[in-house]
Design an enzyme around this catalytic site. Sequence first.
Site, PDB file in Angstrom:
ATOM      1  CG  HIS A  76      23.454  66.675  36.863  1.00 30.36           C
ATOM      2  ND1 HIS A  76      23.406  67.819  37.637  1.00 30.36           N
ATOM      3  CD2 HIS A  76      23.663  65.663  37.735  1.00 30.36           C
ATOM      4  CE1 HIS A  76      23.589  67.507  38.907  1.00 30.36           C
ATOM      5  NE2 HIS A  76      23.742  66.200  38.994  1.00 30.36           N
ATOM      6  CG  ASP A  87      29.837  72.430  39.094  1.00 29.71           C
ATOM      7  OD1 ASP A  87      30.795  72.331  38.301  1.00 29.71           O
ATOM      8  OD2 ASP A  87      29.006  71.503  39.252  1.00 29.71           O
ATOM      9  CD  GLU A 101      24.102  71.258  36.588  1.00 31.60           C
ATOM     10  OE1 GLU A 101      23.438  71.598  37.593  1.00 31.60           O
ATOM     11  OE2 GLU A 101      23.975  70.141  36.037  1.00 31.60           O
ATOM     12  CG  HIS A 120      31.034  67.453  39.317  1.00 30.64           C
ATOM     13  ND1 HIS A 120      30.550  68.747  39.387  1.00 30.64           N
ATOM     14  CD2 HIS A 120      30.967  66.945  40.573  1.00 30.64           C
ATOM     15  CE1 HIS A 120      30.205  69.012  40.639  1.00 30.64           C
ATOM     16  NE2 HIS A 120      30.447  67.946  41.380  1.00 30.64           N
ATOM     17  CG  ASP A 165      31.548  70.116  35.183  1.00 24.25           C
ATOM     18  OD1 ASP A 165      31.375  70.216  36.408  1.00 24.25           O
ATOM     19  OD2 ASP A 165      30.692  69.631  34.418  1.00 24.25           O
ATOM     20  CG  HIS A 200      26.905  70.159  32.196  1.00 27.04           C
ATOM     21  ND1 HIS A 200      28.148  70.462  32.709  1.00 27.04           N
ATOM     22  CD2 HIS A 200      26.999  70.438  30.870  1.00 27.04           C
ATOM     23  CE1 HIS A 200      28.946  70.900  31.743  1.00 27.04           C
ATOM     24  NE2 HIS A 200      28.272  70.893  30.620  1.00 27.04           N
ATOM     25  CG  ASP A 251      29.398  66.200  34.321  1.00 24.57           C
ATOM     26  OD1 ASP A 251      29.275  65.928  35.528  1.00 24.57           O
ATOM     27  OD2 ASP A 251      29.145  67.322  33.852  1.00 24.57           O
ATOM     28  CG  ASP A 306      28.693  72.622  35.722  1.00 20.05           C
ATOM     29  OD1 ASP A 306      28.451  73.452  36.623  1.00 20.05           O
ATOM     30  OD2 ASP A 306      28.272  71.453  35.750  1.00 20.05           O
TER      31      ASP A 306
END
Length: 304
Positions: free
Chosen positions: A142, A230, A273, A127, A125, A98, A129, A228
Amino acid sequence: MPIPVSLIGAPTDVGAGARGVSMGPEALRVAGLQPTLEGLGCEVIDRGNLSGPPNPWQPPVDGYRHLDEVVAWNSAVHEAVYGELQQGRLPVLLGGDHCLGIGSISAVARHCREQGKKLRILWLDAHADFNTSLITPSGNLHGMPVACLCGHGPEPLVRLGGHVPAIQPNMVRQIGIRSVDEGEKRFVHEMGLEVFDMRYIDEMGMRHTMELALAMLDERTHLHVSFDVDFLDPEIAPGVGTTVRGGPTYREAQLCMEMIADSGRLASLDVMELNPALDVRNQTAEVAVDLIASLFGKSTLMRR
């Protein structure tokens, strides 16, 4: 008019903490991304893969791992995405980790400045980030792309699109967040980033979340989705390096994508990702392609 879509592979894991996402673009192709989009009436060109330096797999230097390599890959991504937008095409960046969102979104922001368009970014996402070299626990880039895009990061990444910062925090809506580092929490709050975390989605539902995330879009708004993988619950998407339990279910994710499609504003997309080395029989890639189909208008029934 068919939507002109360009697929751009960026096979690298230089910004990640685990190897394997460099194989992500090929897994998405194997899962049938191009024929799926063509079946929805898109006119698809696969531009193949960008090239860049290999992953040296070194420890962080001054808070960043592999900064030179990350800059090289993001520069290539920036030019490729910007070139497709200049041609009036919808770029779909196939990651890769990412950190490549820096190159992709800085190119979109540059295009929007030149065209006099507003920009809305949906960051799907687990996260935020939003780390920097001072608060990152790992040095993996990332975990830093949103902060870099907002002007907080190493000079070569912050300046990539020729304008500092590339974006303002109020352009971003983060959805599905459920893992934020301690220092990152304070920084996200200080910067006023709009975050619809999983507790918000649990309490208010995905429909209400997406209504707010998509509010006030108009024909002058360029909508960029940075997806992403995830973002999804690992029960349905095990093939990622940074799984976090408790993500959106398959149906919640479908509703998210369908509501984005209903807005009619999608103009660029990152798919990031995906790690085939950690996947089960390409299951995660197939789920990702299914969700991308929903982003481009696939639905169960004809909607009036």
